[in-house]
Write a protein that holds these residues in place. Structure first.
Motif, PDB file in Angstrom:
ATOM      1  N   VAL A 268     -25.679  16.197 -51.112  1.00  0.00           N
ATOM      2  CA  VAL A 268     -25.740  16.682 -49.736  1.00  0.00           C
ATOM      3  C   VAL A 268     -27.201  16.931 -49.375  1.00  0.00           C
ATOM      4  N   GLN A 269     -27.667  16.282 -48.341  1.00  0.00           N
ATOM      5  CA  GLN A 269     -29.060  16.424 -47.918  1.00  0.00           C
ATOM      6  C   GLN A 269     -29.294  17.787 -47.269  1.00  0.00           C
ATOM      7  N   THR A 270     -30.413  18.432 -47.596  1.00  0.00           N
ATOM      8  CA  THR A 270     -30.702  19.781 -47.107  1.00  0.00           C
ATOM      9  C   THR A 270     -31.828  19.812 -46.080  1.00  0.00           C
ATOM     10  N   ASP A 271     -32.289  18.655 -45.641  1.00  0.00           N
ATOM     11  CA  ASP A 271     -33.292  18.611 -44.575  1.00  0.00           C
ATOM     12  C   ASP A 271     -32.976  17.439 -43.657  1.00  0.00           C
ATOM     13  N   ASP A 272     -33.813  17.248 -42.647  1.00  0.00           N
ATOM     14  CA  ASP A 272     -33.558  16.165 -41.682  1.00  0.00           C
ATOM     15  C   ASP A 272     -34.501  14.985 -41.861  1.00  0.00           C
ATOM     16  N   ALA A 273     -35.052  14.853 -43.071  1.00  0.00           N
ATOM     17  CA  ALA A 273     -35.989  13.752 -43.330  1.00  0.00           C
ATOM     18  C   ALA A 273     -35.262  12.410 -43.337  1.00  0.00           C
ATOM     19  N   GLU A 274     -35.972  11.380 -42.936  1.00  0.00           N
ATOM     20  CA  GLU A 274     -35.424  10.026 -42.986  1.00  0.00           C
ATOM     21  C   GLU A 274     -35.280   9.595 -44.446  1.00  0.00           C
ATOM     22  N   ILE A 275     -34.205   8.887 -44.747  1.00  0.00           N
ATOM     23  CA  ILE A 275     -34.006   8.393 -46.106  1.00  0.00           C
ATOM     24  C   ILE A 275     -33.825   6.885 -46.072  1.00  0.00           C
ATOM     25  N   ASP A 276     -33.947   6.286 -47.230  1.00  0.00           N
ATOM     26  CA  ASP A 276     -33.811   4.834 -47.324  1.00  0.00           C
ATOM     27  C   ASP A 276     -32.382   4.407 -46.976  1.00  0.00           C
ATOM     28  N   ASN A 277     -32.258   3.157 -46.598  1.00  0.00           N
ATOM     29  CA  ASN A 277     -30.926   2.594 -46.355  1.00  0.00           C
ATOM     30  C   ASN A 277     -30.236   2.348 -47.689  1.00  0.00           C
ATOM     31  N   LEU A 278     -29.513   3.353 -48.141  1.00  0.00           N
ATOM     32  CA  LEU A 278     -28.894   3.271 -49.461  1.00  0.00           C
ATOM     33  C   LEU A 278     -27.837   2.182 -49.534  1.00  0.00           C
ATOM     34  N   ASN A 362     -20.466  16.468 -60.384  1.00  0.00           N
ATOM     35  CA  ASN A 362     -21.840  16.921 -60.186  1.00  0.00           C
ATOM     36  C   ASN A 362     -22.127  16.976 -58.690  1.00  0.00           C
ATOM     37  N   ILE A 363     -22.436  18.171 -58.188  1.00  0.00           N
ATOM     38  CA  ILE A 363     -22.730  18.347 -56.765  1.00  0.00           C
ATOM     39  C   ILE A 363     -24.168  18.788 -56.615  1.00  0.00           C
ATOM     40  N   ALA A 364     -24.936  18.064 -55.820  1.00  0.00           N
ATOM     41  CA  ALA A 364     -26.365  18.326 -55.674  1.00  0.00           C
ATOM     42  C   ALA A 364     -26.718  18.549 -54.209  1.00  0.00           C
ATOM     43  N   PHE A 365     -27.507  19.586 -53.957  1.00  0.00           N
ATOM     44  CA  PHE A 365     -28.068  19.851 -52.638  1.00  0.00           C
ATOM     45  C   PHE A 365     -29.574  19.625 -52.729  1.00  0.00           C
ATOM     46  N   ILE A 366     -30.032  18.502 -52.198  1.00  0.00           N
ATOM     47  CA  ILE A 366     -31.436  18.120 -52.386  1.00  0.00           C
ATOM     48  C   ILE A 366     -32.029  17.574 -51.091  1.00  0.00           C
ATOM     49  N   LYS A 367     -33.356  17.487 -51.076  1.00  0.00           N
ATOM     50  CA  LYS A 367     -34.075  16.974 -49.908  1.00  0.00           C
ATOM     51  C   LYS A 367     -33.986  15.449 -49.847  1.00  0.00           C
ATOM     52  N   GLY A 368     -34.243  14.951 -48.651  1.00  0.00           N
ATOM     53  CA  GLY A 368     -34.102  13.524 -48.418  1.00  0.00           C
ATOM     54  C   GLY A 368     -34.972  12.655 -49.293  1.00  0.00           C
ATOM     55  N   ARG A 381     -25.182   5.697 -64.464  1.00  0.00           N
ATOM     56  CA  ARG A 381     -24.210   6.298 -65.383  1.00  0.00           C
ATOM     57  C   ARG A 381     -22.773   5.974 -64.962  1.00  0.00           C
ATOM     58  N   GLU A 382     -22.648   5.018 -64.028  1.00  0.00           N
ATOM     59  CA  GLU A 382     -21.350   4.534 -63.549  1.00  0.00           C
ATOM     60  C   GLU A 382     -20.515   5.637 -62.902  1.00  0.00           C
ATOM     61  N   HIS A 383     -21.168   6.476 -62.125  1.00  0.00           N
ATOM     62  CA  HIS A 383     -20.483   7.516 -61.368  1.00  0.00           C
ATOM     63  C   HIS A 383     -19.999   6.972 -60.028  1.00  0.00           C
ATOM     64  N   LYS A 384     -18.897   7.515 -59.548  1.00  0.00           N
ATOM     65  CA  LYS A 384     -18.558   7.374 -58.145  1.00  0.00           C
ATOM     66  C   LYS A 384     -19.512   8.286 -57.369  1.00  0.00           C
ATOM     67  N   VAL A 385     -19.947   7.850 -56.192  1.00  0.00           N
ATOM     68  CA  VAL A 385     -21.002   8.567 -55.480  1.00  0.00           C
ATOM     69  C   VAL A 385     -20.634   8.760 -54.015  1.00  0.00           C
ATOM     70  N   ILE A 386     -20.928   9.951 -53.498  1.00  0.00           N
ATOM     71  CA  ILE A 386     -20.865  10.227 -52.060  1.00  0.00           C
ATOM     72  C   ILE A 386     -22.168  10.913 -51.668  1.00  0.00           C
ATOM     73  N   VAL A 387     -22.858  10.375 -50.694  1.00  0.00           N
ATOM     74  CA  VAL A 387     -24.099  10.953 -50.198  1.00  0.00           C
ATOM     75  C   VAL A 387     -23.898  11.319 -48.732  1.00  0.00           C
ATOM     76  N   ALA A 388     -24.136  12.593 -48.386  1.00  0.00           N
ATOM     77  CA  ALA A 388     -23.948  13.077 -47.017  1.00  0.00           C
ATOM     78  C   ALA A 388     -25.278  13.501 -46.423  1.00  0.00           C
ATOM     79  N   THR A 389     -25.651  12.921 -45.299  1.00  0.00           N
ATOM     80  CA  THR A 389     -26.904  13.255 -44.629  1.00  0.00           C
ATOM     81  C   THR A 389     -26.607  13.783 -43.227  1.00  0.00           C
ATOM     82  N   GLY A 392     -29.366  19.455 -40.030  1.00  0.00           N
ATOM     83  CA  GLY A 392     -30.604  19.787 -39.336  1.00  0.00           C
ATOM     84  C   GLY A 392     -30.943  18.859 -38.189  1.00  0.00           C
ATOM     85  N   SER A 393     -30.209  17.784 -38.015  1.00  0.00           N
ATOM     86  CA  SER A 393     -30.495  16.877 -36.900  1.00  0.00           C
ATOM     87  C   SER A 393     -30.064  17.510 -35.585  1.00  0.00           C
TER      88      SER A 393
END
Length: 506
Positions: A268-278, A362-368, A381-389, A392-393
């Motif tokens: 989960v993104q904790t700022d409003d920074a632009e991130i790469d097109n994942l 594994n739940i992570a709250f990190i910057k963009g 590591r062959e994890h299933k992944v969900i990224v939420a951005t 702050g927008s």
């Protein structure tokens, strides 16, 4: 010379007398059915509120049923000479009318809104979801039930017609009429006073019965305890009622199995920074119709971990999220990582300083700026992944990236917890622990959340922000411009009832 009534006049008189008794019998039945509305709503809690409730219940339902008799049945008594046709027609009308009342009551109990043109879209979605659940045998049973109900009305009509001369000996017309008229007038008079005084135990009943006093944003919110109307009387800026923060979470115990062999990382993104097109860089699916409405970091974490809006954050400060406790109790490794100080003390047992190599959940709250690298390590590591951005927008609109195939029209941060638990194999009812929905198998095309002191409802490319004083603003999401569309009160009512699911006031 003896003057006698003509046979036709005698027949009409008998039919009119019969009609009044038939209407009275159905008024009593309608009042019993309408008790569903009463018991589906919070009790007034005061003597005046209770008096108004009873007066409105008997007065409005009695008036509504008798009005139907005057419009649909009484003219037949004068226009049609065949009594069998009149009785059959009246039975069909009564059966259909009371069936609609019962359906409306059950709909109100489930969703908080009544049958109306404004609720057509919501009613259609409810019907479609119900059709997928019900099989032909259940629909056949419902049809058979209506046939039995129609048969009861026919028997009732005939029984009253045979005994109408006996009934007319009982001079109860004036007392009964006086009672219902008194209830009707009293309810309206008391409501005028309550509206002038902003008396909450009465104002919050405005949307209780169908075809009654129309609900507004203010009264709908007060119905679920989201307004402090006493402060409004003093013309102060209103705040949400602090009693709303008394909650029951989870609403019921959550029991389900979890596949402990799964590995899943949620970022989960904790700022409003632009991130790469994942989606192109890391070959993930992209979902753009996602919203993050939390107004602060604690609210964001509450929403993501508990699956409820940030309005609950103070009430949940001593509780553990089902999202973490359930997998951990099943033996799955669970870790929470944040690159900023965690504002939630109850998470201390789950926190790891470096969770990038952790398996399990594994739940992570990190910057963009760190998201792409963190996501890449999880995929290695062959994890299933969900990224939420999107936190702050200005609009709250963000993006979901995942290697899941998300199948939803719209999504919010509240949807993360139920989606994760369902992905791990938990099939417990989502309503027990979240206001969100499973994005792998969504159930509705709208969302409700909160942002600070605003209630946010998003549906059909429109965002409705409702303030605690009842004022609202509707915005076209695609253009960002204000919309002049009328407030969809039925949707708002359903949304707030859904939002208030864990409030002990309900």
């Amino acid at each position: 010379m003896i003057l006698a009534e003509s046979p036709r006049r005698q027949r009409v008189t008998k039919l009119v007398n019969w009609g009044h008794w038939f209407a009275l019998a159905n008024i009593i039945i309608a009042i019993v059915i309408a008790s569903i509305f009463v018991f589906s709503s919070p009790m007034p809690g005061t003597g005046v509120g209770t008096i108004y409730l009873l007066a409105n219940w008997f007065g409005h339902i009695g008036f509504m049923t008798f009005f139907g008799f005057v419009i649909f049945i009484l003219p037949l008594c004068y226009l049609v000479s065949n009594s069998r046709i009149i009785k059959a027609s009246a039975s069909v009308i009564a059966a259909v009318g009371l069936a609609l009342l019962a359906f409306d009551a059950l709909l109100f109990n489930r969703t908080g809104f009544h049958i109306s043109f404004h609720a057509a879209d919501l009613l259609r979605s409810e019907a479609q979801s119900q059709i997928t659940i019900e099989n032909w045998q259940q629909w056949g049973f419902l049809f058979l039930l209506f046939v039995v109900w129609l048969g009861f009305q026919l028997v009732l009509a005939n029984a009253i017609y045979k005994r109408v001369e006996r009934f007319t000996r009982y001079k109860i017309g004036v007392p009964v009429t006086t009672f219902f008229v008194a209830c009707f007038v009293t309810s309206h008079a008391v409501h005028v006073w309550a509206d002038a005084k902003l008396y909450q135990p009465i104002i919050k009943q405005d949307n209780m019965f169908p075809l009654s006093y129309p609900a507004t944003a203010k009264t709908t919110m007060s119905r679920y305890g989201l307004l402090d109307l006493a402060a409004y009387e003093e013309r102060k800026q209103l705040q949400f009622n602090p009693e709303f923060h008394s909650t029951t979470y989870p609403a019921q115990p959550v029991y389900c199995s979890v596949d402990t062999s799964e590995n899943l990382t949620v970022i989960v993104q904790t700022d409003d920074a632009e991130i790469d097109n994942l989606n192109t860089k890391l070959d993930l699916n992209r979902f753009d119709n996602y919203y993050s409405t939390a107004s602060n970091l604690k609210g964001l974490m509450t929403t993501a971990l508990f699956g409820v809006p940030e309005i609950y954050q103070d009430a949940l400060s001593e509780k553990r999220p089902v999202l973490l406790a359930l997998p951990l109790g099943s033996g799955m490794p669970v870790s929470v990582y944040s690159d900023v100080s965690l504002p939630m003390s109850q998470l201390s047992g789950y926190v790891k300083k470096d969770a990038s190599e952790s398996d399990g959940l594994n739940i992570a709250f990190i910057k963009g700026e760190d998201i792409a690298q963190y996501t890449a390590r999880a995929l290695e590591r062959e994890h299933k992944v969900i990224v939420a951005t999107g936190y702050g927008s200005a609009t709250g609109k963000g993006t979901l990236f995942s290697n899941f195939s998300l199948d939803a029209d719209i999504a919010s941060t509240e949807d993360l917890a139920p989606t994760i638990l369902n992905a791990l194999g938990c099939n417990a009812p989502i309503t027990f622990y979240s206001t969100g929905q499973n994005l792998l198998s969504p159930a509705r095309p709208w969302l409700v959340s909160t942002s600070g002191e605003r209630i946010v409802v998003i549906h059909d490319n429109k965002r409705t922000d409702v303030l605690s004083n009842g004022s609202y603003e509707i915005t076209e999401i695609s253009t960002g411009k204000r919309s002049n569309d009328a407030l969809n009160v039925d949707l708002l009512s359903q949304a707030i009832k859904h939002l208030s699911r864990f409030s002990t006031q309900n």
